[in-house]
Design an enzyme around this catalytic site. Sequence first.
Site, PDB file in Angstrom:
ATOM      1  N   ARG A 289       0.847  -1.203   0.000  1.00 48.05           N
ATOM      2  CA  ARG A 289       0.000   0.000   0.000  1.00 48.05           C
ATOM      3  C   ARG A 289       0.877   1.246   0.000  1.00 48.05           C
ATOM      4  NH1 ARG A 289      -1.080  -0.103   5.289  1.00 48.05           N
ATOM      5  NH2 ARG A 289      -1.849  -2.099   6.041  1.00 48.05           N
TER       6      ARG A 289
ATOM      7  N   HIS B 200      -3.650   1.746   6.181  1.00 50.91           N
ATOM      8  CA  HIS B 200      -4.742   0.827   5.896  1.00 50.91           C
ATOM      9  C   HIS B 200      -6.019   1.572   5.528  1.00 50.91           C
ATOM     10  CE1 HIS B 200      -7.681  -2.348   6.366  1.00 50.91           C
ATOM     11  NE2 HIS B 200      -8.305  -1.625   7.270  1.00 50.91           N
TER      12      HIS B 200
ATOM     13  N   TYR C 181       3.694   1.070  11.752  1.00 51.97           N
ATOM     14  CA  TYR C 181       4.108  -0.307  12.043  1.00 51.97           C
ATOM     15  C   TYR C 181       4.941  -0.894  10.920  1.00 51.97           C
ATOM     16  CZ  TYR C 181      -0.189  -0.357   9.380  1.00 51.97           C
ATOM     17  OH  TYR C 181      -1.139  -0.059   8.442  1.00 51.97           O
TER      18      TYR C 181
HETATM   19  C1  LIG Z   1     -13.953 -10.944   8.762  1.00 50.43           C
HETATM   20  C2  LIG Z   1     -13.404  -9.611   9.070  1.00 50.43           C
HETATM   21  N1  LIG Z   1     -12.571  -9.456  10.108  1.00 50.43           N
HETATM   22  C3  LIG Z   1     -12.051  -8.251  10.384  1.00 50.43           C
HETATM   23  C4  LIG Z   1     -12.377  -7.154   9.629  1.00 50.43           C
HETATM   24  C5  LIG Z   1     -11.733  -5.793   9.911  1.00 50.43           C
HETATM   25  N2  LIG Z   1     -10.759  -5.545   8.847  1.00 50.43           N
HETATM   26  C6  LIG Z   1     -11.056  -4.808   7.780  1.00 50.43           C
HETATM   27  S1  LIG Z   1      -9.836  -4.793   6.651  1.00 50.43           S
HETATM   28  C7  LIG Z   1      -8.850  -5.771   7.610  1.00 50.43           C
HETATM   29  C8  LIG Z   1      -7.492  -6.189   7.135  1.00 50.43           C
HETATM   30  C9  LIG Z   1      -7.588  -6.972   5.877  1.00 50.43           C
HETATM   31  O1  LIG Z   1      -6.328  -7.393   5.498  1.00 50.43           O
HETATM   32  P1  LIG Z   1      -6.052  -8.012   4.067  1.00 50.43           P
HETATM   33  O2  LIG Z   1      -7.012  -9.128   3.829  1.00 50.43           O
HETATM   34  O3  LIG Z   1      -4.620  -8.320   3.976  1.00 50.43           O
HETATM   35  O4  LIG Z   1      -6.453  -6.860   3.055  1.00 50.43           O
HETATM   36  P2  LIG Z   1      -5.777  -5.403   2.909  1.00 50.43           P
HETATM   37  O5  LIG Z   1      -6.530  -4.472   3.793  1.00 50.43           O
HETATM   38  O6  LIG Z   1      -4.355  -5.528   3.273  1.00 50.43           O
HETATM   39  O7  LIG Z   1      -5.983  -5.068   1.475  1.00 50.43           O
HETATM   40  C10 LIG Z   1      -9.505  -6.094   8.785  1.00 50.43           C
HETATM   41  C11 LIG Z   1      -8.934  -6.925   9.857  1.00 50.43           C
HETATM   42  C12 LIG Z   1     -13.292  -7.339   8.592  1.00 50.43           C
HETATM   43  N3  LIG Z   1     -13.716  -6.315   7.846  1.00 50.43           N
HETATM   44  N4  LIG Z   1     -13.771  -8.566   8.311  1.00 50.43           N
END
Ligand SMILES: Cc1ncc(C[n+]2csc(CCOP(=O)(O)OP(=O)(O)O)c2C)c(N)n1
Lengths: 332, 332, 323, 323
Positions: free
Chosen positions: D243, D247, D255
Amino acid sequence: MSTLEADAMREITYCDALREALREEMLRDDRVFLLGEDVGKHWHGAFKVSRGLAEEFGEERVRDTPISESAIVGAAIGAAITGMRPIAEIMFGDLSTLAMDQIANQAAKIRYMFGGQTAVPMVVRMPFGAGASVAAHHSQSLEAWFMHVPGLLVAVPSTPYDAKGLLKTAIRNDNPVMFFEHKLLYGMKGSVPEDEYLVPFGEADVKRSGKDVTIVATLFMVHKALAAAEALAKDGVSVEVIDPRTLTPLDTETIVNSVKKTGRVVIVTEGCRTAGVGAEVAAILAEEAIDYLDAPIKRVAEPDTPIPFSPVLENFVIPDEKKIIKAVKDVL
Amino acid sequence: MSTLEADAMREITYCDALREALREEMLRDDRVFLLGEDVGKHWHGAFKVSRGLAEEFGEERVRDTPISESAIVGAAIGAAITGMRPIAEIMFGDLSTLAMDQIANQAAKIRYMFGGQTAVPMVVRMPFGAGASVAAHHSQSLEAWFMHVPGLLVAVPSTPYDAKGLLKTAIRNDNPVMFFEHKLLYGMKGSVPEDEYLVPFGEADVKRSGKDVTIVATLFMVHKALAAAEALAKDGVSVEVIDPRTLTPLDTETIVNSVKKTGRVVIVTEGCRTAGVGAEVAAILAEEAIDYLDAPIKRVAEPDTPIPFSPVLENFVIPDEKKIIKAVKDVL
Amino acid sequence: METYPLLEKEKLKELYRKMLEIRRFEDTVFELFGKNLIPGTIHLYAGEEAVAVGVCANLRKDDYITSTHRGHGHCIAKGAQLKRIMAEIFGKKTGYCKGKGGSMHIADFSVGMLGATAVVGAGIPIATGAGLSIKLRGTDQAAACFFGDGASNQGTFHEGINLAATWSLPVIYVCENNLYAMGTSQSAVMRIKDVADRASSYGIPGVTVDGNDVLAVYNAANEAIKRARAGKGPTLLECKTYRRRGHSRFDPATYRPEEEAEAWLKRDPLPRFRTQLLETAALTLEEITRVEEAVSAAVEAAVQFAMESPYPTPEEALDDVYA
Amino acid sequence: METYPLLEKEKLKELYRKMLEIRRFEDTVFELFGKNLIPGTIHLYAGEEAVAVGVCANLRKDDYITSTHRGHGHCIAKGAQLKRIMAEIFGKKTGYCKGKGGSMHIADFSVGMLGATAVVGAGIPIATGAGLSIKLRGTDQAAACFFGDGASNQGTFHEGINLAATWSLPVIYVCENNLYAMGTSQSAVMRIKDVADRASSYGIPGVTVDGNDVLAVYNAANEAIKRARAGKGPTLLECKTYRRRGHSRFDPATYRPEEEAEAWLKRDPLPRFRTQLLETAALTLEEITRVEEAVSAAVEAAVQFAMESPYPTPEEALDDVYA
Ligand SMILES: Cc1ncc(C[n+]2csc(CCOP(=O)(O)OP(=O)(O)O)c2C)c(N)n1
Ligand SMILES: Cc1ncc(C[n+]2csc(CCOP(=O)(O)OP(=O)(O)O)c2C)c(N)n1
Ligand SMILES: [Mg+2]
Ligand SMILES: [Mg+2]
């Protein structure tokens, strides 16, 4: 037409009625297909509802899946929004917990979140209910959860007639329908016409007319309520038994009108008492018919415990004729 | 002591109050630990409730997990039945759908199924509620589901005082406690004593006394109800606002007694209307207090839709002061 | 025949005795069920005895196991009492769960048997949690988690094992691969032959053994549990085995090709181990016979205990919901 | 520089244009969000453009994709209109979802974009279902499913991909491995380096590519989609990327170790591809400049459209619950 008026017809079981609905709709519409654990030719579903269907329609349209409830429902959703009309079976309704995100957050909300761009025409069939001594993980009744999720429809057939007619309607409906079957009803026989018919959603069925007390009951409890009504009739009490047949949409009008007539109501459902189906029915009546109520509303339901295994214990928690009669007498 | 009487104390936020509860209980009892997605030092939880805790207690006791809600709750269960007292955080309550089997079939039923051999002392903390423009997957209020699961306890704090006191009680309780935090409350300040205190489960708090109408409200809605009560007072209407604080156990007595006094009741909750928390409260009143009711029961809740994104739409579905005032006037 | 680390005679006898206890127990349950003496449904462990016994023989009383719908064998192997298991299956008050659990939900916390879940795969993250608890408490306990080939397609398998791997928890995940999940053969629901291959997704060892060979299972579990106790993290141990009967109740298991069934049933772990014990002169025929007699008596006593035990009173249904 | 199959000039220009559209779009959203013009939260795709564009450049309009909370880039790459995406992010009635979905829930069914879910991993089985539908309808469509490294620890990843593998469905599962799930680095939540290695659990190919190299992504996706259309089943394609920002919203992403961030941000897919295009003389500077101007104008027009669009009326909240 109500099931109970249909005496002249052939009698088939609830299980056979469901199978006929599946078969007729699969013949009628190529887009309809089944998926679920062991729904195919080796097992035909835990309760044999899909007997013969894999043989007739082939394994492409009657698909055995891995034990992956989330993926079963998710795959049904994906197929539904791209032109198919899936019918997913979850082997026991208690296991819908494993697919709750797909059911409640995806299937139910996709149409809304995306501003009406798509629809999710699918059915999730699930056996629910206690009484088979299969303990806490195979005996629940979780209708109330699904009523609490906008976007879902909820069907709760109590007779072979309703089972067939509602399932056909469910399959043709463009929304995700949670279709609840009661495991003690599969073997129950009832009149079902040879000719095609549909049972509309949102139309309660007055399974017995009466004037002193209204009983609202669903699924297996309809039969216990009818037995209680029969017994009460001997004591000169005239009981009206209303079976909503679908909980979403709920035919509030028929229920409210009955209570306006009788002034007394007992709501009989499986599922534990607190925050169950009975709570919603009671709340509606407290909002819309309070001036007509001549007695407190009574709920007869399972107490707030998991379903125990031992028949002695299980029989104690499931509502029965005696408890229903007592509740009716309490409100008289 | 009620929050509202505690004027003399220091004011801290709901978020800080929760953190104090976590910290104090972790200091008090080695068996208490946290696990969840990003609860640790890199993020401190989506709403920063665990700020500083990983730093103080180390990464063994404040554990970042993979995005695996089922495993988070399952691991908490396994730890709980083998001597620990885990506090699991699910980042948004809507995602509890992914752990529903572990919550409703395992955590809730393990003690019962196994005949009381064990207990499952754990807390699942979850932010719920609408109003942050984060749409259908991050805005729900699903309390009613958990009320419908025997074996679970359900806490719903509306103030920093209650948040701290209830969380400490939850952590010391030997049952699985579903702890609902409202995302709009985290930043709200309120009086919280420096000295240790607990808020017992099953004791409603009368957040405002009154004699004409009872409002039963939870979480963020308590504050909207209080604002409505204040406005209504100017019109000469005296409103009693009752905050149950825990839904399981539910302090039925305080609610029923209030309604016996006022004869009128409005139930204000988030979560969609049908089969929601309000249904259970209404049903209890229809069973236990119908003779005292001088008007229909009114529920003010979200309509039966998912929560929409656009603020215009979202504001329309969330109960507000105006809707509460209207409901109160309707029952007067 | 492979060579195995030499086990003491008493240990070998114990392995045989436990396996036989399970077999006789299950055969008896099957009969009693047929006579309508047992309510609900049953999933028998007969044919898979070498797995539970081979694994649990490596565990101490204070180690943990989690179990499944097919759990009688796990209970017995971990040291629960036959009579209280049987009483539970009968729905009696003297059962481990006072009749609330039944065949699919037996637990005996006094021997570290953390209970059986009837939700396929649901025990996996719970075992992970037991491992986490061990780690946090700093003991040298270990946990074994039993589940089927079918369960390995559940999300909980993925999440639960990944979490244990990430945290290096002292858990061994034992896949009892009996080739079928109800009527569904493994090959119809996954594109791989060995479930143990899934271990690579979590960066942990995956081992496949002949689950009908109790010493092979013992040995592999021994390694895995040593790793676990040493803080080296979990292992996925797949034991290939076969049910002697259908999935449950009256399932005739006609979906299993005859030749397959025949070949597998010939590899019955019990006569096989018995022969092995005799051939290697580890036990004498007399010693074996004494074990067999003792087991028969114990199973009979269990049935009698269960039959004579009272049912719970109906109102007990309301107890044990909350602590 | 590796060699890739020669792409036509128009295709190369298209790749560059789409990537730039995403970048400019996201930078603009970031700015507008900072000015409080956008409600809720945002998860930007900036830095990961090569993934969505490299994959979607292989898809036809009637092919499907599913998307995530970080979905703007997927929408643009699949051919949705900038202005209606922007309007949705603003919560306007002219947005794709009439303001009901917002940044995390955009869909454009008219171009096969089946929508974004904000539940991490929830789109995976849904993409499987789209693949199943293709198979049942007997077309030669394909589906691509985007998700993150974090999502690969969800049960739905396991169940959804296993099901597609079992049924040989025409789906490619694209893991956008940006090394973090919020503040959690991949190494803290799994013991493996390449998510693509998990493919072996399902008996399907797993491929890892440089997700900041649009041609590498294009190429790998091309292979995978060909396999899919040919009925050979799914592929797990992992694209390593990063990214450009935090986030969500105001996450400063502290981090991420500085050197790591620096190294990755240097490998920005956009300038990299631009240089490549110029060095290989695939496009002239003038052609590139024209693209850049057109993109700027398009993004500006999108903002203007969104700004000028009306909000829905409050009562519209009640529509679209049921069909
Ligand atoms: C099932 C679920 N758990 C937690 C969240 C909160 N949450 C939103 S985005 C995220 C991180 C997602 O990481 P990744 O799959 O690597 O996608 P990125 O954001 O890095 O594109 C989390 C924990 C959520 N939306 N859905
Ligand atoms: C989550 C879940 N899905 C479905 C079922 C119904 N069911 C009970 S046992 C079983 C098969 C389990 O197969 P496997 O895991 O291989 O164990 P085995 O029975 O072969 O020992 C199924 C599908 C269940 N109990 N739980
Ligand atoms: Mg199996
Ligand atoms: Mg990521």
